[in-house]
Design a protein around this motif. Sequence first.
Motif, PDB file in Angstrom:
ATOM      1  N   MET A 102     -28.179  -4.158  71.489  1.00  0.00           N
ATOM      2  CA  MET A 102     -27.199  -3.717  72.453  1.00  0.00           C
ATOM      3  C   MET A 102     -27.289  -2.194  72.592  1.00  0.00           C
ATOM      4  SD  MET A 102     -23.207  -4.566  72.819  1.00  0.00           S
ATOM      5  CE  MET A 102     -22.351  -3.618  71.618  1.00  0.00           C
ATOM      6  N   ILE A 103     -27.139  -1.737  73.800  1.00  0.00           N
ATOM      7  CA  ILE A 103     -27.149  -0.304  74.088  1.00  0.00           C
ATOM      8  C   ILE A 103     -25.772   0.092  74.596  1.00  0.00           C
ATOM      9  CG2 ILE A 103     -28.127   1.503  75.559  1.00  0.00           C
ATOM     10  CD1 ILE A 103     -30.744  -0.091  75.526  1.00  0.00           C
ATOM     11  N   GLU A 104     -25.226   1.165  74.008  1.00  0.00           N
ATOM     12  CA  GLU A 104     -23.921   1.687  74.420  1.00  0.00           C
ATOM     13  C   GLU A 104     -24.070   3.152  74.776  1.00  0.00           C
ATOM     14  OE1 GLU A 104     -20.543   0.238  71.719  1.00  0.00           O
ATOM     15  OE2 GLU A 104     -22.344   0.134  70.454  1.00  0.00           O
ATOM     16  N   ARG A 105     -23.238   3.603  75.713  1.00  0.00           N
ATOM     17  CA  ARG A 105     -23.262   5.006  76.129  1.00  0.00           C
ATOM     18  C   ARG A 105     -21.881   5.626  75.909  1.00  0.00           C
ATOM     19  NH1 ARG A 105     -26.975   2.201  78.522  1.00  0.00           N
ATOM     20  NH2 ARG A 105     -28.983   3.091  79.085  1.00  0.00           N
ATOM     21  N   PHE A 106     -21.886   6.920  75.556  1.00  0.00           N
ATOM     22  CA  PHE A 106     -20.634   7.575  75.172  1.00  0.00           C
ATOM     23  C   PHE A 106     -20.471   8.917  75.866  1.00  0.00           C
ATOM     24  CE2 PHE A 106     -22.037   4.816  71.818  1.00  0.00           C
ATOM     25  CZ  PHE A 106     -20.895   4.117  71.478  1.00  0.00           C
ATOM     26  N   HIS A 107     -19.227   9.229  76.163  1.00  0.00           N
ATOM     27  CA  HIS A 107     -18.830  10.524  76.721  1.00  0.00           C
ATOM     28  C   HIS A 107     -17.510  10.880  76.052  1.00  0.00           C
ATOM     29  CE1 HIS A 107     -18.481  13.690  79.787  1.00  0.00           C
ATOM     30  NE2 HIS A 107     -17.197  13.427  79.742  1.00  0.00           N
ATOM     31  N   PRO A 108     -17.465  11.935  75.227  1.00  0.00           N
ATOM     32  CA  PRO A 108     -16.209  12.269  74.547  1.00  0.00           C
ATOM     33  C   PRO A 108     -15.066  12.503  75.534  1.00  0.00           C
ATOM     34  CG  PRO A 108     -18.029  13.515  73.611  1.00  0.00           C
ATOM     35  CD  PRO A 108     -18.547  12.846  74.853  1.00  0.00           C
ATOM     36  N   ALA A 109     -13.925  11.932  75.240  1.00  0.00           N
ATOM     37  CA  ALA A 109     -12.763  12.070  76.112  1.00  0.00           C
ATOM     38  C   ALA A 109     -12.328  13.525  76.246  1.00  0.00           C
ATOM     39  CB  ALA A 109     -11.614  11.225  75.577  1.00  0.00           C
ATOM     40  N   SER A 110     -12.599  14.342  75.236  1.00  0.00           N
ATOM     41  CA  SER A 110     -12.177  15.746  75.269  1.00  0.00           C
ATOM     42  C   SER A 110     -13.092  16.621  76.124  1.00  0.00           C
ATOM     43  CB  SER A 110     -12.136  16.309  73.842  1.00  0.00           C
ATOM     44  OG  SER A 110     -13.425  16.263  73.257  1.00  0.00           O
ATOM     45  N   PHE A 111     -14.213  16.094  76.576  1.00  0.00           N
ATOM     46  CA  PHE A 111     -15.159  16.872  77.374  1.00  0.00           C
ATOM     47  C   PHE A 111     -14.814  16.798  78.855  1.00  0.00           C
ATOM     48  CE2 PHE A 111     -19.338  17.162  74.757  1.00  0.00           C
ATOM     49  CZ  PHE A 111     -18.635  17.494  73.627  1.00  0.00           C
ATOM     50  N   ALA A 112     -15.083  17.881  79.554  1.00  0.00           N
ATOM     51  CA  ALA A 112     -14.982  17.853  81.010  1.00  0.00           C
ATOM     52  C   ALA A 112     -16.071  16.908  81.531  1.00  0.00           C
ATOM     53  CB  ALA A 112     -15.190  19.260  81.578  1.00  0.00           C
ATOM     54  N   PRO A 113     -15.878  16.337  82.709  1.00  0.00           N
ATOM     55  CA  PRO A 113     -16.926  15.465  83.249  1.00  0.00           C
ATOM     56  C   PRO A 113     -18.269  16.196  83.332  1.00  0.00           C
ATOM     57  CG  PRO A 113     -14.929  15.316  84.572  1.00  0.00           C
ATOM     58  CD  PRO A 113     -14.730  16.445  83.597  1.00  0.00           C
ATOM     59  N   ALA A 114     -19.328  15.469  83.025  1.00  0.00           N
ATOM     60  CA  ALA A 114     -20.671  16.052  83.073  1.00  0.00           C
ATOM     61  C   ALA A 114     -21.003  16.461  84.503  1.00  0.00           C
ATOM     62  CB  ALA A 114     -21.692  15.046  82.565  1.00  0.00           C
ATOM     63  N   THR A 115     -21.680  17.587  84.633  1.00  0.00           N
ATOM     64  CA  THR A 115     -22.064  18.079  85.962  1.00  0.00           C
ATOM     65  C   THR A 115     -23.465  17.628  86.346  1.00  0.00           C
ATOM     66  OG1 THR A 115     -22.865  20.154  85.015  1.00  0.00           O
ATOM     67  CG2 THR A 115     -20.564  20.094  85.770  1.00  0.00           C
ATOM     68  N   VAL A 116     -24.152  16.959  85.422  1.00  0.00           N
ATOM     69  CA  VAL A 116     -25.475  16.404  85.686  1.00  0.00           C
ATOM     70  C   VAL A 116     -25.460  14.939  85.252  1.00  0.00           C
ATOM     71  CG1 VAL A 116     -26.676  18.617  85.442  1.00  0.00           C
ATOM     72  CG2 VAL A 116     -26.350  17.175  83.444  1.00  0.00           C
ATOM     73  N   PRO A 117     -26.362  14.123  85.805  1.00  0.00           N
ATOM     74  CA  PRO A 117     -26.342  12.699  85.459  1.00  0.00           C
ATOM     75  C   PRO A 117     -26.913  12.448  84.055  1.00  0.00           C
ATOM     76  CG  PRO A 117     -28.100  13.156  87.026  1.00  0.00           C
ATOM     77  CD  PRO A 117     -27.334  14.431  86.853  1.00  0.00           C
ATOM     78  N   LEU A 118     -26.014  12.205  83.093  1.00  0.00           N
ATOM     79  CA  LEU A 118     -26.438  11.892  81.729  1.00  0.00           C
ATOM     80  C   LEU A 118     -25.308  11.216  80.981  1.00  0.00           C
ATOM     81  CD1 LEU A 118     -24.845  14.019  79.656  1.00  0.00           C
ATOM     82  CD2 LEU A 118     -26.574  15.578  80.467  1.00  0.00           C
ATOM     83  N   SER A 119     -25.672  10.553  79.911  1.00  0.00           N
ATOM     84  CA  SER A 119     -24.709  10.098  78.922  1.00  0.00           C
ATOM     85  C   SER A 119     -24.808  11.102  77.787  1.00  0.00           C
ATOM     86  CB  SER A 119     -25.072   8.701  78.416  1.00  0.00           C
ATOM     87  OG  SER A 119     -24.933   7.755  79.443  1.00  0.00           O
ATOM     88  N   HIS A 120     -23.697  11.534  77.258  1.00  0.00           N
ATOM     89  CA  HIS A 120     -23.746  12.501  76.167  1.00  0.00           C
ATOM     90  C   HIS A 120     -24.389  11.880  74.936  1.00  0.00           C
ATOM     91  CE1 HIS A 120     -21.828  16.018  77.841  1.00  0.00           C
ATOM     92  NE2 HIS A 120     -21.010  15.203  78.475  1.00  0.00           N
ATOM     93  N   VAL A 168     -22.131  18.926  69.554  1.00  0.00           N
ATOM     94  CA  VAL A 168     -22.977  17.865  69.004  1.00  0.00           C
ATOM     95  C   VAL A 168     -22.138  16.961  68.107  1.00  0.00           C
ATOM     96  CG1 VAL A 168     -24.870  17.392  67.383  1.00  0.00           C
ATOM     97  CG2 VAL A 168     -25.166  19.117  69.182  1.00  0.00           C
ATOM     98  N   GLU A 169     -21.333  17.550  67.240  1.00  0.00           N
ATOM     99  CA  GLU A 169     -20.503  16.760  66.331  1.00  0.00           C
ATOM    100  C   GLU A 169     -19.465  15.934  67.085  1.00  0.00           C
ATOM    101  OE1 GLU A 169     -18.941  18.885  62.975  1.00  0.00           O
ATOM    102  OE2 GLU A 169     -20.925  19.666  62.435  1.00  0.00           O
ATOM    103  N   ALA A 170     -18.905  16.467  68.161  1.00  0.00           N
ATOM    104  CA  ALA A 170     -17.933  15.715  68.966  1.00  0.00           C
ATOM    105  C   ALA A 170     -18.595  14.513  69.638  1.00  0.00           C
ATOM    106  CB  ALA A 170     -17.291  16.628  70.011  1.00  0.00           C
ATOM    107  N   VAL A 171     -19.803  14.702  70.118  1.00  0.00           N
ATOM    108  CA  VAL A 171     -20.535  13.591  70.744  1.00  0.00           C
ATOM    109  C   VAL A 171     -20.865  12.533  69.702  1.00  0.00           C
ATOM    110  CG1 VAL A 171     -22.661  12.946  71.939  1.00  0.00           C
ATOM    111  CG2 VAL A 171     -21.439  15.020  72.617  1.00  0.00           C
ATOM    112  N   LEU A 172     -21.330  12.970  68.539  1.00  0.00           N
ATOM    113  CA  LEU A 172     -21.605  12.023  67.459  1.00  0.00           C
ATOM    114  C   LEU A 172     -20.353  11.220  67.111  1.00  0.00           C
ATOM    115  CD1 LEU A 172     -23.772  14.241  65.079  1.00  0.00           C
ATOM    116  CD2 LEU A 172     -24.546  12.165  66.259  1.00  0.00           C
ATOM    117  N   ALA A 173     -19.216  11.903  66.980  1.00  0.00           N
ATOM    118  CA  ALA A 173     -17.967  11.225  66.626  1.00  0.00           C
ATOM    119  C   ALA A 173     -17.586  10.192  67.677  1.00  0.00           C
ATOM    120  CB  ALA A 173     -16.846  12.252  66.443  1.00  0.00           C
ATOM    121  N   ALA A 174     -17.786  10.509  68.944  1.00  0.00           N
ATOM    122  CA  ALA A 174     -17.465   9.557  70.012  1.00  0.00           C
ATOM    123  C   ALA A 174     -18.305   8.285  69.888  1.00  0.00           C
ATOM    124  CB  ALA A 174     -17.687  10.203  71.378  1.00  0.00           C
ATOM    125  N   ALA A 175     -19.493   8.432  69.316  1.00  0.00           N
ATOM    126  CA  ALA A 175     -20.389   7.286  69.138  1.00  0.00           C
ATOM    127  C   ALA A 175     -20.270   6.670  67.746  1.00  0.00           C
ATOM    128  CB  ALA A 175     -21.832   7.722  69.392  1.00  0.00           C
TER     129      ALA A 175
END
Length: 126
Positions: free
Chosen positions: A1-19, A57-64
């Motif tokens: 299974m593949i999951e994608r994450f975006h930390p809730a505390s982050f502003a929306p990404a300005t480029v197309p990516l999953s954090h 980086v640590e915030a993104v890791l925590a979200a995942a």
Amino acid sequence: MIERFHPASFAPATVPLSHATKAGDFVFVSGQVPTTADGSIYIGDFEAEVNQTLDNVEAVLAAAGARADQIVKVNAFLSNGTLFAPFNEVYARRFGAAPPARTTVVVGFGRGDVRVEVECIAYVGD
């Protein structure tokens, strides 16, 4: 299974990516720069830029569901070779005596105000 994450505390990404993308026992973190909570890039003291980048980086890791001590590989990008030594100082404090494997390269960023970017892979298996 593949999951994608975006930390809730982050502003929306300005480029197309999953954090982060989690695939099996691995978490792949997209390149993080010293972005603040409002989405702006912190520019100033380089040590603070590196710390903000690694905090992201640590915030993104925590979200995942991962932690910094689970990082197995880091790719770091610097805008200028003269930043290598100050980057290493901060990096050594953050990762301690047993840091993950790392590659660091000097690149030209699409934004002239960005001086550091860090991406990584974490292993979250047993």
